[in-house]
Design a protein around this motif. Structure first.
Motif, PDB file in Angstrom:
ATOM      1  N   CYS A   1    -143.088 -59.879  44.541  1.00 52.29           N
ATOM      2  CA  CYS A   1    -142.895 -58.589  44.377  1.00 52.29           C
ATOM      3  C   CYS A   1    -142.879 -58.214  42.970  1.00 52.29           C
ATOM      4  CB  CYS A   1    -141.756 -57.952  45.071  1.00 52.29           C
ATOM      5  SG  CYS A   1    -142.049 -58.158  46.727  1.00 52.29           S
ATOM      6  N   HIS A   2    -143.874 -57.435  42.336  1.00 53.88           N
ATOM      7  CA  HIS A   2    -144.095 -56.697  40.991  1.00 53.88           C
ATOM      8  C   HIS A   2    -143.345 -55.382  40.954  1.00 53.88           C
ATOM      9  CE1 HIS A   2    -145.892 -60.588  39.672  1.00 53.88           C
ATOM     10  NE2 HIS A   2    -146.625 -60.569  40.959  1.00 53.88           N
TER      11      HIS A   2
ATOM     12  N   THR B   1    -139.221 -48.564  40.602  1.00 55.78           N
ATOM     13  CA  THR B   1    -139.725 -48.835  41.880  1.00 55.78           C
ATOM     14  C   THR B   1    -140.840 -47.893  42.358  1.00 55.78           C
ATOM     15  OG1 THR B   1    -137.973 -47.588  42.873  1.00 55.78           O
ATOM     16  CG2 THR B   1    -137.625 -49.871  42.660  1.00 55.78           C
ATOM     17  N   GLU B   2    -141.467 -47.085  41.126  1.00 58.54           N
ATOM     18  CA  GLU B   2    -142.186 -46.192  41.235  1.00 58.54           C
ATOM     19  C   GLU B   2    -143.515 -46.790  41.868  1.00 58.54           C
ATOM     20  OE1 GLU B   2    -145.008 -43.355  38.563  1.00 58.54           O
ATOM     21  OE2 GLU B   2    -142.816 -43.448  38.026  1.00 58.54           O
ATOM     22  N   LYS B   3    -144.069 -48.028  41.522  1.00 53.97           N
ATOM     23  CA  LYS B   3    -145.226 -48.844  41.882  1.00 53.97           C
ATOM     24  C   LYS B   3    -144.913 -50.205  42.037  1.00 53.97           C
ATOM     25  CE  LYS B   3    -149.933 -50.003  40.753  1.00 53.97           C
ATOM     26  NZ  LYS B   3    -150.318 -50.577  42.220  1.00 53.97           N
ATOM     27  N   VAL B   4    -144.888 -50.625  43.362  1.00 55.22           N
ATOM     28  CA  VAL B   4    -144.710 -51.918  43.806  1.00 55.22           C
ATOM     29  C   VAL B   4    -145.966 -52.848  44.319  1.00 55.22           C
ATOM     30  CG1 VAL B   4    -143.180 -53.566  45.188  1.00 55.22           C
ATOM     31  CG2 VAL B   4    -142.207 -51.380  44.390  1.00 55.22           C
TER      32      VAL B   4
ATOM     33  N   ASP C   1    -153.461 -59.615  47.766  1.00 53.27           N
ATOM     34  CA  ASP C   1    -152.827 -58.728  46.661  1.00 53.27           C
ATOM     35  C   ASP C   1    -152.917 -57.340  47.123  1.00 53.27           C
ATOM     36  OD1 ASP C   1    -152.269 -57.389  44.222  1.00 53.27           O
ATOM     37  OD2 ASP C   1    -153.720 -58.416  42.990  1.00 53.27           O
ATOM     38  N   SER C   2    -151.831 -56.627  47.129  1.00 49.37           N
ATOM     39  CA  SER C   2    -151.744 -55.329  47.664  1.00 49.37           C
ATOM     40  C   SER C   2    -152.518 -54.129  46.981  1.00 49.37           C
ATOM     41  CB  SER C   2    -150.230 -54.780  47.703  1.00 49.37           C
ATOM     42  OG  SER C   2    -149.852 -54.658  46.531  1.00 49.37           O
ATOM     43  N   ASP C   3    -152.807 -54.516  45.706  1.00 48.71           N
ATOM     44  CA  ASP C   3    -153.822 -53.764  44.766  1.00 48.71           C
ATOM     45  C   ASP C   3    -155.103 -53.719  45.376  1.00 48.71           C
ATOM     46  OD1 ASP C   3    -151.776 -52.857  43.394  1.00 48.71           O
ATOM     47  OD2 ASP C   3    -151.930 -53.892  41.623  1.00 48.71           O
ATOM     48  N   VAL C   4    -155.498 -54.930  45.731  1.00 50.90           N
ATOM     49  CA  VAL C   4    -156.840 -55.301  46.183  1.00 50.90           C
ATOM     50  C   VAL C   4    -157.052 -55.004  47.497  1.00 50.90           C
ATOM     51  CG1 VAL C   4    -158.626 -57.075  46.557  1.00 50.90           C
ATOM     52  CG2 VAL C   4    -157.418 -57.029  44.536  1.00 50.90           C
ATOM     53  N   GLY C   5    -156.082 -55.205  48.582  1.00 50.38           N
ATOM     54  CA  GLY C   5    -155.862 -54.663  49.883  1.00 50.38           C
ATOM     55  C   GLY C   5    -156.376 -55.598  50.904  1.00 50.38           C
TER      56      GLY C   5
ATOM     57  N   PRO D   1    -157.436 -56.649  62.016  1.00 50.32           N
ATOM     58  CA  PRO D   1    -156.751 -55.582  61.156  1.00 50.32           C
ATOM     59  C   PRO D   1    -155.407 -55.620  61.313  1.00 50.32           C
ATOM     60  CG  PRO D   1    -157.567 -55.043  63.654  1.00 50.32           C
ATOM     61  CD  PRO D   1    -158.061 -56.359  63.338  1.00 50.32           C
ATOM     62  N   ALA D   2    -154.537 -56.388  62.024  1.00 50.08           N
ATOM     63  CA  ALA D   2    -153.263 -56.485  61.851  1.00 50.08           C
ATOM     64  C   ALA D   2    -152.630 -56.948  60.858  1.00 50.08           C
ATOM     65  CB  ALA D   2    -152.656 -56.959  63.270  1.00 50.08           C
ATOM     66  N   ILE D   3    -153.187 -58.040  60.217  1.00 51.30           N
ATOM     67  CA  ILE D   3    -152.504 -59.028  59.260  1.00 51.30           C
ATOM     68  C   ILE D   3    -152.558 -58.182  57.827  1.00 51.30           C
ATOM     69  CG2 ILE D   3    -152.748 -61.280  57.990  1.00 51.30           C
ATOM     70  CD1 ILE D   3    -154.242 -62.231  60.391  1.00 51.30           C
ATOM     71  N   PRO D   4    -153.520 -57.850  57.097  1.00 49.97           N
ATOM     72  CA  PRO D   4    -153.384 -57.195  55.853  1.00 49.97           C
ATOM     73  C   PRO D   4    -152.328 -55.781  55.880  1.00 49.97           C
ATOM     74  CG  PRO D   4    -155.586 -57.760  56.258  1.00 49.97           C
ATOM     75  CD  PRO D   4    -155.023 -58.075  57.584  1.00 49.97           C
ATOM     76  N   GLY D   5    -152.662 -55.137  57.194  1.00 51.33           N
ATOM     77  CA  GLY D   5    -151.786 -53.870  56.945  1.00 51.33           C
ATOM     78  C   GLY D   5    -150.229 -54.245  57.039  1.00 51.33           C
ATOM     79  N   VAL D   6    -149.822 -55.403  57.522  1.00 46.13           N
ATOM     80  CA  VAL D   6    -148.330 -55.581  57.334  1.00 46.13           C
ATOM     81  C   VAL D   6    -147.895 -55.904  56.030  1.00 46.13           C
ATOM     82  CG1 VAL D   6    -146.732 -57.432  58.180  1.00 46.13           C
ATOM     83  CG2 VAL D   6    -148.354 -56.463  59.720  1.00 46.13           C
ATOM     84  N   GLN D   7    -148.881 -56.334  55.274  1.00 49.73           N
ATOM     85  CA  GLN D   7    -148.400 -56.977  53.742  1.00 49.73           C
ATOM     86  C   GLN D   7    -148.685 -56.105  52.791  1.00 49.73           C
ATOM     87  OE1 GLN D   7    -149.846 -60.848  53.742  1.00 49.73           O
ATOM     88  NE2 GLN D   7    -148.438 -61.851  55.080  1.00 49.73           N
ATOM     89  N   THR D   8    -148.866 -54.859  53.091  1.00 50.34           N
ATOM     90  CA  THR D   8    -149.434 -53.817  51.688  1.00 50.34           C
ATOM     91  C   THR D   8    -148.316 -53.283  51.397  1.00 50.34           C
ATOM     92  OG1 THR D   8    -149.898 -52.004  53.376  1.00 50.34           O
ATOM     93  CG2 THR D   8    -151.777 -53.606  52.850  1.00 50.34           C
ATOM     94  N   ASP D   9    -147.184 -53.092  52.073  1.00 52.59           N
ATOM     95  CA  ASP D   9    -145.818 -52.515  51.427  1.00 52.59           C
ATOM     96  C   ASP D   9    -144.757 -53.288  51.113  1.00 52.59           C
ATOM     97  OD1 ASP D   9    -144.205 -50.359  50.538  1.00 52.59           O
ATOM     98  OD2 ASP D   9    -143.724 -49.545  52.304  1.00 52.59           O
ATOM     99  N   CYS D  10    -144.634 -54.180  49.960  1.00 52.59           N
ATOM    100  CA  CYS D  10    -143.383 -54.822  49.535  1.00 52.59           C
ATOM    101  C   CYS D  10    -142.186 -53.910  49.665  1.00 52.59           C
ATOM    102  CB  CYS D  10    -143.586 -55.400  48.277  1.00 52.59           C
ATOM    103  SG  CYS D  10    -142.474 -56.571  47.798  1.00 52.59           S
ATOM    104  N   GLY D  11    -142.280 -52.817  48.927  1.00 54.89           N
ATOM    105  CA  GLY D  11    -140.969 -51.797  48.828  1.00 54.89           C
ATOM    106  C   GLY D  11    -140.486 -51.755  50.290  1.00 54.89           C
ATOM    107  N   GLY D  12    -141.408 -51.422  51.107  1.00 56.98           N
ATOM    108  CA  GLY D  12    -140.827 -50.889  52.550  1.00 56.98           C
ATOM    109  C   GLY D  12    -140.415 -52.031  53.519  1.00 56.98           C
ATOM    110  N   LEU D  13    -140.830 -53.474  53.354  1.00 56.92           N
ATOM    111  CA  LEU D  13    -140.663 -54.296  54.027  1.00 56.92           C
ATOM    112  C   LEU D  13    -139.606 -55.266  53.790  1.00 56.92           C
ATOM    113  CD1 LEU D  13    -144.239 -54.944  55.535  1.00 56.92           C
ATOM    114  CD2 LEU D  13    -142.546 -53.791  56.756  1.00 56.92           C
TER     115      LEU D  13
END
Length: 94
Positions: A10-11, A16-19, A36-40, A60-72
């Motif tokens: 997590c960068h 914590t404005e942008k994670v 990479d969540s920036d690439v998506g 469709p279930a795999i990338p959607g889970v890993q796009t929000d490091c701050g929330g998960l």
């Protein structure tokens, strides 16, 4: 000896404005797959990585889970890290 490793990072940019979340898959000291969540989406660097990236990006279930490091990942760790990172405000030596 064969070695397989997954590394999740997590960068934090501007507090914590942008994670940014990065998930790396390494086999025998060579990175073959990365999310990479920036690439998506997943990116493969070897033939095996390209095959796995294609499979993971089509699900469709795999990338959607890993796009929000701050929330998960992070809210569970805030109570542990808060006394060391947030509440230490004051003069030195006080």
């Amino acid at each position: 000896v064969f070695q397989e490793m997954e590394r999740r990072e997590c960068h934090f940019i501007n507090g914590t404005e942008k994670v940014r979340f990065v998930d790396r898959y390494i086999y025998n000291r060579q990175e073959f797959l990365m999310f990479d969540s920036d690439v998506g989406h997943y990116v493969g660097f070897t033939p095996l990585g390209e095959m796995n990236a294609k499979r993971a990006n089509s699900d469709p279930a795999i990338p959607g889970v890993q796009t929000d490091c701050g929330g998960l990942v992070l809210p569970a760790h805030y109570p542990i890290a808060a006394p060391f990172s947030v509440e230490r405000r004051g003069e030195r030596g006080a």
